[in-house]
Design a protein around this motif. Structure first.
Motif: not given
Length: 285
Positions: A51-58, A69-72, A74-82, A227-230
């Motif tokens: 999943v792309r970070a853009e889809d997570v944002t949607v 913080d939560l949005r950031d 989950l976007a980090t979890l998505a990473g560079n999926g594509y 980065p930024n989270t444990s």
């Protein structure tokens, strides 16, 4: 298409499913509001699909999530999926688990590595890597061995990039004394360890035989931090034919505590460097 490591996809899916439930939506309703087919939401939530970070944002917009913080996270979890990683060019010789490992290593900010048998891949010389690969996997062709060695050396770029990976490595004394490739190869490898230990981002310690039994003798492991989270920490435990990815918070905490105990029992940085230098001198005599 290079995958986001499966362990991170699963965690992302679980969190998105939790947020959908909190929003009081079915997967079909969420998909409709996002303008997608219901199956896409299901694949994301079960970790079957990148999943792309853009889809997570949607989805977060659909679920009314405003916590930055939560949005950031989950976007980090998505990473560079594509996004294709450099290791994609070696997909014919790299199993999926190894590609996942490299992806984690590339995205991590810190790695805590306990090795009880061989030099960590990030610190291996080409000669050591080749000899080790031939010994461990004698069924491979010369082309396959060469490809795996090139991958191992390419991985080491994370130690010298603009924001280098911080590496804390504890090596059992057996790692230094096991003759991989013969005296010449080992002398070169030990010298490379001395040089690596001088890098500010590398903290290298040796756990001497005199330390007795310790948790590390049961198996090597690496704890990756991001980065930024444990909340993204992942432990990778090596087995003969595969690797186990551990991401439960209680397990990560246990491995982190075990690593701290190993460091406490290991030689200091200076004492470790002195032991490595002494062993190298013995090989040169």
């Amino acid at each position: 298409m290079e995958r986001v490591p499966a362990v991170r996809r699963r965690r992302l899916g679980e969190e998105l499913r939790r947020l959908r439930d909190l929003a009081g939506l079915t997967s079909g309703e969420a998909a409709g509001l996002a303008g997608w087919h219901q199956s896409k939401v299901s694949r994301i939530e079960t970790g079957r699909s990148s999943v792309r970070a853009e889809d997570v944002t949607v989805l977060l917009d659909v679920y009314g999530v405003r916590d930055r913080d939560l949005r950031d996270l989950l976007a980090t979890l998505a990473g560079n999926g594509y996004q294709r990683g450099w290791w994609h060019d070696f997909r014919d010789v790299l199993p999926v688990e190894y590609r996942d490992f490299i992806s984690l290593e590339t995205g991590a900010s810190r790695a805590r590595s306990m090795e009880n048998s061989v030099v960590p891949g990030l610190l291996q010389t080409p000669a050591y890597a080749e000899a080790l690969t031939r010994d461990v996997m004698p069924q491979l062709s010369s082309r396959e061995v060469d490809a795996l060695v090139r991958v191992r050396i390419a991985r080491q770029a994370v130690l010298r990039q603009d924001r280098p990976l911080e590496l804390d490595a504890v090596l059992d004394e057996a790692v230094l004394r096991r003759s991989v490739g013969g005296p010449g190869v080992m002398a070169g490898q030990l010298r490379a360890l001395e040089e690596a230990a001088e890098l500010p981002q590398v903290r290298l310690q040796v756990l001497p035989f005199t330390a007795g039994g310790h948790m590390g003798v049961t198996g090597s492991f690496v704890v990756f931090s991001f980065p930024n989270t444990s909340d993204l920490d992942v432990v990778v435990v090596d087995h003969l034919t595969s690797s186990l990815y551990v991401d439960r918070k209680e397990d990560i905490k246990a491995y982190g505590a075990a690593f701290d105990r190993l460091r406490d029992r290991a030689l200091s940085y200076g004492e470790s460097a002195a032991m490595i230098a002494a062993l190298r001198a013995e090989l040169s005599d």
